[in-house]
Design a protein around this motif. Sequence first.
Motif, PDB file in Angstrom:
ATOM      1  N   LEU A 160      64.819  36.397  47.437  1.00 22.42           N
ATOM      2  CA  LEU A 160      63.796  37.067  48.249  1.00 22.42           C
ATOM      3  C   LEU A 160      64.138  37.024  49.734  1.00 22.42           C
ATOM      4  N   VAL A 161      63.587  37.978  50.477  1.00 24.83           N
ATOM      5  CA  VAL A 161      63.674  37.954  51.934  1.00 24.83           C
ATOM      6  C   VAL A 161      63.055  36.639  52.397  1.00 24.83           C
ATOM      7  N   ASP A 162      63.694  35.992  53.368  1.00 22.97           N
ATOM      8  CA  ASP A 162      63.176  34.723  53.887  1.00 22.97           C
ATOM      9  C   ASP A 162      61.752  34.882  54.391  1.00 22.97           C
ATOM     10  N   GLY A 163      60.892  33.943  53.992  1.00 25.90           N
ATOM     11  CA  GLY A 163      59.511  33.942  54.453  1.00 25.90           C
ATOM     12  C   GLY A 163      58.518  34.456  53.429  1.00 25.90           C
ATOM     13  N   VAL A 164      59.004  35.081  52.353  1.00 28.07           N
ATOM     14  CA  VAL A 164      58.112  35.585  51.308  1.00 28.07           C
ATOM     15  C   VAL A 164      57.550  34.397  50.525  1.00 28.07           C
ATOM     16  N   GLU A 165      56.238  34.357  50.361  1.00 27.69           N
ATOM     17  CA  GLU A 165      55.570  33.324  49.570  1.00 27.69           C
ATOM     18  C   GLU A 165      55.464  33.802  48.128  1.00 27.69           C
ATOM     19  N   VAL A 166      55.427  32.876  47.200  1.00 26.17           N
ATOM     20  CA  VAL A 166      55.193  33.225  45.799  1.00 26.17           C
ATOM     21  C   VAL A 166      53.915  32.523  45.360  1.00 26.17           C
ATOM     22  N   GLN A 167      52.993  33.302  44.813  1.00 30.41           N
ATOM     23  CA  GLN A 167      51.716  32.768  44.320  1.00 30.41           C
ATOM     24  C   GLN A 167      51.720  32.860  42.792  1.00 30.41           C
ATOM     25  N   LEU A 168      50.854  32.148  42.136  1.00 29.73           N
ATOM     26  CA  LEU A 168      50.767  32.160  40.675  1.00 29.73           C
ATOM     27  C   LEU A 168      50.688  33.587  40.144  1.00 29.73           C
ATOM     28  N   SER A 169      49.873  34.416  40.772  1.00 23.06           N
ATOM     29  CA  SER A 169      49.741  35.819  40.385  1.00 23.06           C
ATOM     30  C   SER A 169      49.182  36.605  41.562  1.00 23.06           C
ATOM     31  N   ALA A 170      49.253  37.918  41.481  1.00 24.06           N
ATOM     32  CA  ALA A 170      48.629  38.770  42.508  1.00 24.06           C
ATOM     33  C   ALA A 170      47.118  38.582  42.459  1.00 24.06           C
ATOM     34  N   MET A 171      46.571  38.432  41.258  1.00 23.37           N
ATOM     35  CA  MET A 171      45.127  38.216  41.125  1.00 23.37           C
ATOM     36  C   MET A 171      44.707  36.938  41.839  1.00 23.37           C
ATOM     37  N   THR A 172      45.504  35.884  41.671  1.00 24.57           N
ATOM     38  CA  THR A 172      45.226  34.605  42.332  1.00 24.57           C
ATOM     39  C   THR A 172      45.294  34.774  43.843  1.00 24.57           C
ATOM     40  N   ALA A 173      46.330  35.455  44.317  1.00 21.16           N
ATOM     41  CA  ALA A 173      46.494  35.675  45.760  1.00 21.16           C
ATOM     42  C   ALA A 173      45.277  36.397  46.331  1.00 21.16           C
ATOM     43  N   HIS A 174      44.842  37.457  45.665  1.00 22.73           N
ATOM     44  CA  HIS A 174      43.680  38.205  46.156  1.00 22.73           C
ATOM     45  C   HIS A 174      42.410  37.353  46.117  1.00 22.73           C
ATOM     46  N   ALA A 175      42.231  36.579  45.075  1.00 18.83           N
ATOM     47  CA  ALA A 175      41.035  35.732  44.985  1.00 18.83           C
ATOM     48  C   ALA A 175      41.011  34.718  46.122  1.00 18.83           C
ATOM     49  N   LEU A 176      42.131  34.084  46.384  1.00 19.17           N
ATOM     50  CA  LEU A 176      42.194  33.093  47.459  1.00 19.17           C
ATOM     51  C   LEU A 176      42.019  33.742  48.830  1.00 19.17           C
ATOM     52  N   LEU A 177      42.640  34.901  49.031  1.00 16.10           N
ATOM     53  CA  LEU A 177      42.488  35.604  50.307  1.00 16.10           C
ATOM     54  C   LEU A 177      41.034  36.001  50.532  1.00 16.10           C
ATOM     55  N   GLN A 178      40.360  36.479  49.477  1.00 12.27           N
ATOM     56  CA  GLN A 178      38.953  36.867  49.612  1.00 12.27           C
ATOM     57  C   GLN A 178      38.081  35.659  49.949  1.00 12.27           C
ATOM     58  N   GLN A 179      38.400  34.512  49.350  1.00  8.36           N
ATOM     59  CA  GLN A 179      37.654  33.300  49.667  1.00  8.36           C
ATOM     60  C   GLN A 179      37.837  32.901  51.130  1.00  8.36           C
ATOM     61  N   ASN A 180      38.948  33.359  51.729  1.00  8.13           N
ATOM     62  CA  ASN A 180      39.226  33.067  53.132  1.00  8.13           C
ATOM     63  C   ASN A 180      38.831  34.216  54.055  1.00  8.13           C
ATOM     64  N   GLY A 181      37.996  35.134  53.552  1.00 10.35           N
ATOM     65  CA  GLY A 181      37.437  36.175  54.395  1.00 10.35           C
ATOM     66  C   GLY A 181      38.231  37.476  54.489  1.00 10.35           C
ATOM     67  N   TYR A 182      39.274  37.631  53.700  1.00 11.32           N
ATOM     68  CA  TYR A 182      40.051  38.871  53.723  1.00 11.32           C
ATOM     69  C   TYR A 182      39.358  39.940  52.891  1.00 11.32           C
ATOM     70  N   THR A 183      39.391  41.161  53.381  1.00  5.81           N
ATOM     71  CA  THR A 183      38.963  42.315  52.596  1.00  5.81           C
ATOM     72  C   THR A 183      40.210  42.967  52.040  1.00  5.81           C
ATOM     73  N   VAL A 184      40.051  43.883  51.099  1.00  9.79           N
ATOM     74  CA  VAL A 184      41.198  44.589  50.524  1.00  9.79           C
ATOM     75  C   VAL A 184      41.234  45.999  51.071  1.00  9.79           C
ATOM     76  N   ASN A 185      42.365  46.388  51.614  1.00 10.89           N
ATOM     77  CA  ASN A 185      42.541  47.743  52.122  1.00 10.89           C
ATOM     78  C   ASN A 185      42.610  48.677  50.927  1.00 10.89           C
ATOM     79  N   PRO A 186      41.800  49.737  50.901  1.00  7.46           N
ATOM     80  CA  PRO A 186      41.765  50.622  49.741  1.00  7.46           C
ATOM     81  C   PRO A 186      42.908  51.642  49.681  1.00  7.46           C
ATOM     82  N   PHE A 187      43.802  51.642  50.654  1.00  2.48           N
ATOM     83  CA  PHE A 187      44.874  52.647  50.666  1.00  2.48           C
ATOM     84  C   PHE A 187      46.183  52.078  50.180  1.00  2.48           C
TER      85      PHE A 187
END
Length: 187
Positions: free
Chosen positions: A160-187
């Motif tokens: 991978l390009v240096d700096g890329v994080e790997v999470q358990l799943s995309a679903m997990t990443a989105h759930a954690l980001l939402q818990q931290n106040g992130y919204t999802v861009n619809p585009f």
Amino acid sequence: MKSSIKIKTLSRMACYLVVLFSFSAGVSAQMSTFNDGPVIKGFGKTAPVLTHTVAENDAFKIAFDVASAGNAGEINRKFDSLARFINMHVAAYVKKENIQLALVVHGKATFDLLNNVAYQNKYETTNANAPLLSALLQNNVRVILCGQSAAAHAINTSELVDGVEVQLSAMTAHALLQQNGYTVNPF
């Protein structure tokens, strides 16, 4: 009779070409208003909008979800959207530190996160996304790869390009980001 049909056909073709070139020139003229932004040069071109209602102190925490790969050797336009977001908002006087973005990648887009060596082994060309991803990472964008997609495509973290994080799943990443106040861009 045949010559009048040929003339009519040629006249129609000429009209079509005039319309085509007029449209093309119009698009080029419109696109000429798009320029590099003040933060990420060479990526994320934007046009000024003088009537916007974005305030200097507005704050953004947004996750962008990307599953579709770009064409081999070309920039993934969905990745470029993050550079556009940063550039257009800073150009509109939003404080750069008020912009927190995350790029969550899964599916076929996983291959667009490969470093140049791994990408060349797969596509026989360099990864046009690598400089863009580096610029995004340098501007505090989190780039998160779905671990399930990485496993499905047999991609090792060393590829991978240096700096890329790997999470358990995309679903997990989105759930954690939402818990931290992130919204999802619809585009």
